[in-house]
Design a protein around this motif. Structure first.
Motif, PDB file in Angstrom:
ATOM      1  N   VAL A  12      -3.597  -2.799   9.324  1.00 52.90           N
ATOM      2  CA  VAL A  12      -3.142  -2.452   8.218  1.00 52.90           C
ATOM      3  C   VAL A  12      -1.949  -1.226   9.085  1.00 52.90           C
ATOM      4  O   VAL A  12      -0.817  -1.814   8.588  1.00 52.90           O
ATOM      5  CB  VAL A  12      -3.173  -1.790   7.085  1.00 52.90           C
ATOM      6  CG1 VAL A  12      -1.930  -1.986   6.004  1.00 52.90           C
ATOM      7  CG2 VAL A  12      -4.617  -2.650   6.160  1.00 52.90           C
ATOM      8  N   GLY A  13      -2.002   0.134   9.483  1.00 55.28           N
ATOM      9  CA  GLY A  13      -0.465   0.288   9.564  1.00 55.28           C
ATOM     10  C   GLY A  13      -0.273   0.202  10.560  1.00 55.28           C
ATOM     11  O   GLY A  13       1.164   0.044  11.010  1.00 55.28           O
TER      12      GLY A  13
ATOM     13  N   VAL B 187       5.053  -3.844  -5.613  1.00 52.85           N
ATOM     14  CA  VAL B 187       5.704  -2.929  -4.324  1.00 52.85           C
ATOM     15  C   VAL B 187       7.159  -1.984  -5.347  1.00 52.85           C
ATOM     16  O   VAL B 187       7.261  -0.831  -4.673  1.00 52.85           O
ATOM     17  CB  VAL B 187       6.532  -4.343  -3.723  1.00 52.85           C
ATOM     18  CG1 VAL B 187       7.014  -3.808  -2.655  1.00 52.85           C
ATOM     19  CG2 VAL B 187       4.703  -5.015  -3.245  1.00 52.85           C
TER      20      VAL B 187
ATOM     21  N   PHE C 171       5.180  -7.717   1.302  1.00 54.87           N
ATOM     22  CA  PHE C 171       6.641  -8.306   0.380  1.00 54.87           C
ATOM     23  C   PHE C 171       7.302  -8.326   1.010  1.00 54.87           C
ATOM     24  O   PHE C 171       7.889  -7.057   1.604  1.00 54.87           O
ATOM     25  CB  PHE C 171       5.997  -7.355  -0.963  1.00 54.87           C
ATOM     26  CG  PHE C 171       7.358  -7.507  -1.929  1.00 54.87           C
ATOM     27  CD1 PHE C 171       6.700  -9.197  -3.136  1.00 54.87           C
ATOM     28  CD2 PHE C 171       8.092  -6.772  -1.884  1.00 54.87           C
ATOM     29  CE1 PHE C 171       8.020  -8.903  -3.356  1.00 54.87           C
ATOM     30  CE2 PHE C 171       9.317  -7.477  -3.042  1.00 54.87           C
ATOM     31  CZ  PHE C 171       8.899  -8.431  -4.057  1.00 54.87           C
TER      32      PHE C 171
ATOM     33  N   ARG D 298       1.449  -3.203   9.594  1.00 50.02           N
ATOM     34  CA  ARG D 298       3.022  -2.481   9.250  1.00 50.02           C
ATOM     35  C   ARG D 298       4.209  -2.251  10.293  1.00 50.02           C
ATOM     36  O   ARG D 298       5.267  -2.304   9.671  1.00 50.02           O
ATOM     37  CB  ARG D 298       2.278  -1.664   8.507  1.00 50.02           C
ATOM     38  CG  ARG D 298       4.301  -0.576   7.186  1.00 50.02           C
ATOM     39  CD  ARG D 298       3.380   0.769   6.576  1.00 50.02           C
ATOM     40  NE  ARG D 298       2.349   0.271   5.093  1.00 50.02           N
ATOM     41  CZ  ARG D 298       1.160   0.564   5.712  1.00 50.02           C
ATOM     42  NH1 ARG D 298       0.974   1.317   6.664  1.00 50.02           N
ATOM     43  NH2 ARG D 298       0.580  -0.252   4.598  1.00 50.02           N
ATOM     44  N   ARG D 299       3.824  -1.091  11.122  1.00 52.09           N
ATOM     45  CA  ARG D 299       5.292  -1.130  11.849  1.00 52.09           C
ATOM     46  C   ARG D 299       5.050  -1.933  12.713  1.00 52.09           C
ATOM     47  O   ARG D 299       6.666  -2.706  12.839  1.00 52.09           O
ATOM     48  CB  ARG D 299       3.620  -0.061  12.276  1.00 52.09           C
ATOM     49  CG  ARG D 299       4.197   1.547  12.637  1.00 52.09           C
ATOM     50  CD  ARG D 299       3.660   2.547  13.549  1.00 52.09           C
ATOM     51  NE  ARG D 299       2.435   2.367  13.844  1.00 52.09           N
ATOM     52  CZ  ARG D 299       0.826   2.642  12.593  1.00 52.09           C
ATOM     53  NH1 ARG D 299       1.635   3.499  11.439  1.00 52.09           N
ATOM     54  NH2 ARG D 299      -0.345   2.440  12.453  1.00 52.09           N
TER      55      ARG D 299
ATOM     56  N   ARG E 189       8.275   1.515  -4.067  1.00 53.47           N
ATOM     57  CA  ARG E 189       8.691   1.854  -3.405  1.00 53.47           C
ATOM     58  C   ARG E 189       9.728   1.650  -3.850  1.00 53.47           C
ATOM     59  O   ARG E 189      10.655   2.766  -3.197  1.00 53.47           O
ATOM     60  CB  ARG E 189       9.277   0.105  -2.199  1.00 53.47           C
ATOM     61  CG  ARG E 189       9.604   0.032  -1.276  1.00 53.47           C
ATOM     62  CD  ARG E 189       9.795  -0.648   0.038  1.00 53.47           C
ATOM     63  NE  ARG E 189      10.923  -0.897   0.677  1.00 53.47           N
ATOM     64  CZ  ARG E 189      10.132  -1.141   2.256  1.00 53.47           C
ATOM     65  NH1 ARG E 189       9.417  -1.032   2.297  1.00 53.47           N
ATOM     66  NH2 ARG E 189      11.523  -1.021   2.999  1.00 53.47           N
TER      67      ARG E 189
ATOM     68  N   VAL F 241      10.715  -4.762   4.166  1.00 51.69           N
ATOM     69  CA  VAL F 241       8.897  -4.894   3.684  1.00 51.69           C
ATOM     70  C   VAL F 241       7.889  -4.318   3.342  1.00 51.69           C
ATOM     71  O   VAL F 241       8.550  -2.901   4.241  1.00 51.69           O
ATOM     72  CB  VAL F 241       8.567  -6.129   5.598  1.00 51.69           C
ATOM     73  CG1 VAL F 241       8.363  -4.782   6.823  1.00 51.69           C
ATOM     74  CG2 VAL F 241       6.731  -6.753   5.098  1.00 51.69           C
ATOM     75  N   SER F 242       7.449  -4.832   2.498  1.00 53.42           N
ATOM     76  CA  SER F 242       6.678  -3.970   2.326  1.00 53.42           C
ATOM     77  C   SER F 242       4.229  -4.234   2.841  1.00 53.42           C
ATOM     78  O   SER F 242       4.458  -5.199   2.230  1.00 53.42           O
ATOM     79  CB  SER F 242       6.747  -3.591   1.010  1.00 53.42           C
ATOM     80  OG  SER F 242       7.984  -2.880   0.054  1.00 53.42           O
ATOM     81  N   VAL F 243       3.872  -3.539   3.148  1.00 53.87           N
ATOM     82  CA  VAL F 243       2.586  -4.460   3.160  1.00 53.87           C
ATOM     83  C   VAL F 243       1.504  -2.988   2.929  1.00 53.87           C
ATOM     84  O   VAL F 243       1.211  -1.796   2.702  1.00 53.87           O
ATOM     85  CB  VAL F 243       2.331  -3.834   4.655  1.00 53.87           C
ATOM     86  CG1 VAL F 243       0.557  -4.842   5.397  1.00 53.87           C
ATOM     87  CG2 VAL F 243       3.637  -4.483   5.367  1.00 53.87           C
ATOM     88  N   HIS F 244       0.642  -3.704   2.062  1.00 49.59           N
ATOM     89  CA  HIS F 244      -0.523  -2.720   1.088  1.00 49.59           C
ATOM     90  C   HIS F 244      -1.836  -3.707   0.632  1.00 49.59           C
ATOM     91  O   HIS F 244      -1.653  -4.768   1.187  1.00 49.59           O
ATOM     92  CB  HIS F 244       0.028  -2.697  -0.223  1.00 49.59           C
ATOM     93  CG  HIS F 244       1.833  -1.362  -0.803  1.00 49.59           C
ATOM     94  ND1 HIS F 244       1.719  -0.703  -0.402  1.00 49.59           N
ATOM     95  CD2 HIS F 244       3.318  -2.425  -0.943  1.00 49.59           C
ATOM     96  CE1 HIS F 244       2.644  -0.357  -0.700  1.00 49.59           C
ATOM     97  NE2 HIS F 244       3.975  -1.522  -0.751  1.00 49.59           N
TER      98      HIS F 244
ATOM     99  N   VAL G  65      -1.617  -7.591   0.848  1.00 51.98           N
ATOM    100  CA  VAL G  65      -0.477  -8.008   0.499  1.00 51.98           C
ATOM    101  C   VAL G  65       0.967  -7.950   1.607  1.00 51.98           C
ATOM    102  O   VAL G  65       1.437  -6.576   1.823  1.00 51.98           O
ATOM    103  CB  VAL G  65       0.332  -7.920  -0.737  1.00 51.98           C
ATOM    104  CG1 VAL G  65      -0.538  -8.351  -2.133  1.00 51.98           C
ATOM    105  CG2 VAL G  65       0.272  -6.159  -1.322  1.00 51.98           C
TER     106      VAL G  65
ATOM    107  N   ASP H 260      -2.332   5.372   4.538  1.00 55.49           N
ATOM    108  CA  ASP H 260      -1.662   4.165   5.466  1.00 55.49           C
ATOM    109  C   ASP H 260      -3.184   2.485   5.598  1.00 55.49           C
ATOM    110  O   ASP H 260      -1.657   2.228   4.780  1.00 55.49           O
ATOM    111  CB  ASP H 260      -2.899   4.270   6.768  1.00 55.49           C
ATOM    112  CG  ASP H 260      -1.539   3.534   8.543  1.00 55.49           C
ATOM    113  OD1 ASP H 260      -0.236   3.996   8.071  1.00 55.49           O
ATOM    114  OD2 ASP H 260      -2.561   3.210   8.553  1.00 55.49           O
ATOM    115  N   GLU H 261      -3.896   2.744   4.562  1.00 56.15           N
ATOM    116  CA  GLU H 261      -4.447   1.356   4.518  1.00 56.15           C
ATOM    117  C   GLU H 261      -3.735   0.593   3.604  1.00 56.15           C
ATOM    118  O   GLU H 261      -3.530  -0.325   3.472  1.00 56.15           O
ATOM    119  CB  GLU H 261      -5.867   1.853   3.821  1.00 56.15           C
ATOM    120  CG  GLU H 261      -6.878   1.918   5.734  1.00 56.15           C
ATOM    121  CD  GLU H 261      -6.858   0.813   5.935  1.00 56.15           C
ATOM    122  OE1 GLU H 261      -8.492   0.936   6.796  1.00 56.15           O
ATOM    123  OE2 GLU H 261      -7.525  -0.718   4.948  1.00 56.15           O
ATOM    124  N   LEU H 262      -3.558   1.723   2.350  1.00 57.93           N
ATOM    125  CA  LEU H 262      -2.704   1.833   0.953  1.00 57.93           C
ATOM    126  C   LEU H 262      -2.231   1.039   0.879  1.00 57.93           C
ATOM    127  O   LEU H 262      -0.953   0.118   0.223  1.00 57.93           O
ATOM    128  CB  LEU H 262      -3.308   2.000  -0.332  1.00 57.93           C
ATOM    129  CG  LEU H 262      -4.935   2.012  -0.156  1.00 57.93           C
ATOM    130  CD1 LEU H 262      -5.091   3.358  -1.466  1.00 57.93           C
ATOM    131  CD2 LEU H 262      -5.764   1.022  -0.958  1.00 57.93           C
ATOM    132  N   GLY H 263      -0.631   1.872   1.447  1.00 51.88           N
ATOM    133  CA  GLY H 263       0.533   1.469   1.548  1.00 51.88           C
ATOM    134  C   GLY H 263       1.044   2.658   0.360  1.00 51.88           C
ATOM    135  O   GLY H 263       1.770   2.320   0.003  1.00 51.88           O
TER     136      GLY H 263
END
Lengths: 463, 104
Positions: free
Chosen positions: B72-73, A16, B21, B76-77, A20, B90-93, B19, A70-73
């Motif tokens: 996921v998208g 992350v 985070f 995340r929102r 990020r 927050v991070s979503v992967h 995940v 989007d899926e993977l971020g």
């Protein structure tokens, strides 16, 4: 076998943090398409075929890349399409009417530009020709179409491969390419057209970066090549080591980080390939900077302990590139493209600053590129330096590439009316940089000779 | 039991294991707030690691979206909205990112 343990907080936090806070992203997903199906004796058919091809495949690519990101971020900065070199299109047309062929190429580029905009493709590569030993009729038509294309289109880019280890370096091709570039910047009244043209040697068939990206011979019909980014990740990792850590310890950390960065590229390449059905191609391991402060090759050199351009820079860059390649090559199916480190002056805020301080000069860039690939890239120069001096600089770079067996190019930004030290603002990812002195002294007598430098002795090692 | 990280894209093509985070200044209600969003969309928490160091809250969750009402998208929102309310990030992967980079 026991159950696989879940991921630890430290592992997740590291990923992350890189994505990020350390600007790790995927610089580009580039779809390389065989567009030779559009070769035709009819200008109308050629143009409409290309427009449909780019729009159809571009839409699929854009849709899938957005979904995967989007899926993977994971951020994917640009989506690109690479076409077969335009000289294929020019060949049947130029044989009948040279002037019509040039017009057709310009029309084709406009159509591709439109299609890319409609499909959401950021850039398209392939306005390209190969002219290492001499200039074919088709290659000449491409070069003659460049001024119009560079001035009139936004998303279309190309190169002239004027040198190779196999064939040598064509001074004639260098000169006409530089001349076409100067005509484009004069007409535009701005150096911006230069950002879209590369004069190359040993251009590789699987490069995801523009302007070098094209669909090379030997590739499958449609193939996805991916470029990663990540100078900030690498610089921060090095800063995490003690100041007294010796160079070989830095090399180890660079291998570790190079592996992780490359793995991200591999994941994106696999996902896009699975979801589109296009073949998976190469992951380019190159570190590619952005104008964002800290996301810079110069910042990585500083983390090693040397200001960009100071004595020791070449060694630091070699250590960096070699270590990242070792780590990265293990993490991907197929490393390819440049797999070096990009040193585009205007796109790298640290390099641009070093240039402004006089630490980075054009010929220091050439020394640096001898250990990292890519070449003398995104360098503002005075347009008034003229064809001969600028051709000499290009010739030097391409000859290093041919002799050393490297993939190098020159992307100059000739600024009309500018003098060394003036700041050139290009905007966005292209950044800004001071105008640099391409070097003084007379070279006209050599440049006027024309001809080509024969293939270097390295070529004979193949036999 | 299916193991997190082993094939996280289901037949629908949607990532199932992600995940989440979270980090930021510690305060009461962060776990509850994040978990509440997950519960509302029927996402199942498989694992949580959480710590506070020098007042900085850090949490990593592995979450199964197999039966969730969102992808996921959208998750995340929703989580970003909640994180703004809580004053954290927050991070979503997809878990594949961690698997590829950390456990090849």
């Amino acid at each position: 076998m026991g159950e696989r343990p879940l991921y630890g907080l430290g592992e997740i936090a590291e990923v992350v943090e890189m994505l990020r806070y350390r600007s790790l992203d995927v610089r580009s997903v580039t779809l390389s398409l065989d567009s030779r199906r559009c070769v035709s004796g009819s200008i109308g058919d050629t143009v409409s075929c290309l427009e449909e091809l780019v729009e159809e495949h571009g839409r699929v690519l854009r849709h899938v890349v957005d979904r995967v990101a989007d899926e993977l971020g994971v951020e994917v900065t640009t989506v690109r399409v690479a076409l077969s070199p335009f000289e294929y299109l020019a060949a049947p047309l130029a044989a009948r009417s040279y002037d019509k062929a040039v017009e057709a190429l310009v029309e084709a580029a406009r159509a591709v530009d439109r299609a890319a905009a409609v499909a959401g493709v950021d850039y398209v590569g392939g306005v390209s020709a190969f002219a290492e030993r001499g200039i074919s009729l088709a290659a000449a038509a491409v070069i003659d179409s460049l001024p119009d294309i560079l001035v009139e289109t936004e998303r279309v880019m190309g190169f002239v491969n004027a040198g190779s280890t196999a064939l040598g370096v064509s001074l004639d091709a260098v000169r006409v390419s530089v001349s076409a570039l100067l005509e484009a910047v004069e007409r535009a009244g701005s150096p911006l057209p230069g950002a879209k043209l590369l004069v190359t040697a040993n251009v590789a068939p699987d490069i995801p970066f523009l302007p070098a990206a094209h669909h090379g011979l030997g590739e499958p019909e449609a193939v996805v090549n991916v470029a990663v980014s990540g100078p900030k990740v690498v610089a921060e990792a090095l800063r995490g080591l003690p100041m007294e850590a010796p160079l070989h310890v830095l090399a180890g950390e660079l291998r570790r980080i190079g592996f992780k960065v490359a793995r991200l590229g591999q994941l994106v390449a696999e996902k896009v390939s699975q979801e589109t059905g296009y073949a998976i191609g190469s992951v380019d391991l190159s570190l590619a900077p952005t104008p964002e402060p800290g996301d810079s090759i110069a910042a990585v050199l500083e983390a090693i302990g040397v200001e960009a351009g100071a004595p020791g820079s070449v060694a630091a860059l070699a250590l960096l590139v070699d270590s990242l390649k070792r780590g990265g090559a293990m993490g991907v199916c197929c490393a390819g493209g440049y797999s070096g480190a990009m040193i585009p002056v205007s796109e790298d805020s640290g390099l641009a600053e070093a240039a402004a301080r006089g630490l980075i000069t054009v010929y220091k860039l050439l020394a640096m590129t001898s250990v990292c690939s890519t070449g003398v890239d995104m360098v503002p120069v005075p347009a008034e330096a003229g064809e001969m001096r600028l051709s000499g600089l290009v010739l030097d770079t391409l000859t290093v590439a041919a002799v050393q067996g490297k993939t190098l190019g020159v992307r100059l930004l000739p600024a009309p009316g500018a003098r060394p030290g003036d700041l050139v603002e290009l905007g966005g990812l292209l950044g800004k940089a001071p105008v640099m002195d391409p070097g003084g002294g007379r070279n006209e007598a050599m440049m006027r000779r024309g001809g080509f430098i024969p293939a270097p002795l390295r070529r004979l090692l193949w036999g | 039991m299916e193991q997190p990280g082993s094939g996280s894209i289901g037949a629908s093509g949607r990532a199932r294991h992600v995940v989440v985070f979270v980090h930021g200044r510690d305060r009461p209600g962060i776990v509850a707030g994040i978990a509440g969003v997950l519960a509302r969309v029927n996402a199942n928490i498989l694992d949580i690691s959480q710590t506070v160091m020098r007042g900085v809250f850090t949490m990593a969750m592995i979450v199964d979206l197999g039966a969730a009402r969102v992808g996921v998208g959208e998750l995340r929102r929703l989580l970003e909205e909640e994180a703004r309310r809580l004053g954290v990030e927050v991070s979503v992967h997809s878990i594949e990112v961690v698997r590829y980079m950390e456990r090849p």
